[in-house]
Write a protein that holds these residues in place. Structure first.
Motif, PDB file in Angstrom:
ATOM      1  N   GLY A  96      15.018 -17.999  -9.384  1.00  0.00           N
ATOM      2  CA  GLY A  96      14.881 -18.009  -7.932  1.00  0.00           C
ATOM      3  C   GLY A  96      13.447 -18.118  -7.450  1.00  0.00           C
ATOM      4  O   GLY A  96      13.180 -18.039  -6.267  1.00  0.00           O
ATOM      5  N   LYS A 111       9.552 -18.388  -3.198  1.00  0.00           N
ATOM      6  CA  LYS A 111      10.988 -18.261  -3.463  1.00  0.00           C
ATOM      7  C   LYS A 111      11.609 -19.641  -3.357  1.00  0.00           C
ATOM      8  O   LYS A 111      11.161 -20.466  -2.562  1.00  0.00           O
ATOM      9  N   SER A 112      12.660 -19.871  -4.120  1.00  0.00           N
ATOM     10  CA  SER A 112      13.294 -21.195  -4.082  1.00  0.00           C
ATOM     11  C   SER A 112      13.942 -21.464  -2.731  1.00  0.00           C
ATOM     12  O   SER A 112      14.019 -22.603  -2.307  1.00  0.00           O
ATOM     13  N   SER A 113      14.391 -20.449  -2.008  1.00  0.00           N
ATOM     14  CA  SER A 113      14.977 -20.655  -0.685  1.00  0.00           C
ATOM     15  C   SER A 113      13.921 -21.057   0.335  1.00  0.00           C
ATOM     16  O   SER A 113      14.214 -21.729   1.311  1.00  0.00           O
TER      17      SER A 113
END
Length: 121
Positions: A96, A111-113
């Motif tokens: 993540g 963060k990947s989001s």
């Protein structure tokens, strides 16, 4: 011609196979016998896992959160320590987290989001 003899399915069934409840009971009985023979101190799941250093894990998680929050530039060694692996390309995703190489030996952790949002890129 002889008439087929009725068979008692309960008798034949108990000789050929056992039901799941009986199997579980046998396994439990075997486990209890082993526990009584060896004692409860020898169980592996009761011991503290010596391979996991919770203090180091907590530090690593706190430092990772701080690096993401501040956006501070990190060295390759620091990224390796935080991610748990040495980055092999200019963009590495693990658990993540995304480590992006900005320049030689300078990385940024996100963060990947956060990468998918247009204003963060």
């Amino acid at each position: 011609m002889s008439a087929p003899q009725p068979t008692d399915s309960k008798n034949n069934n108990s000789n050929a196979e056992i039901n799941p409840e009986q199997a579980l009971g046998l396994v439990s009985l075997g486990l209890m016998q082993k526990l009584s023979d060896k004692g409860i101190a020898n169980l592996n799941w009761l011991k503290e896992d010596e391979k996991c250093d919770t203090y180091e894990l907590r530090q690593r998680l706190e430092l990772t959160a701080l690096a993401i929050e501040t956006g501070a530039p990190l060295s390759t060694t620091e990224v390796s320590k935080l991610l748990g692996v040495r980055p092999g390309s200019s963009k590495v995703e693990r658990g993540g987290l995304i480590a992006k190489k900005i320049s030689r030996n300078v990385w940024r952790l996100i963060k990947s989001s956060q990468e998918t949002s247009h204003w963060r890129n």
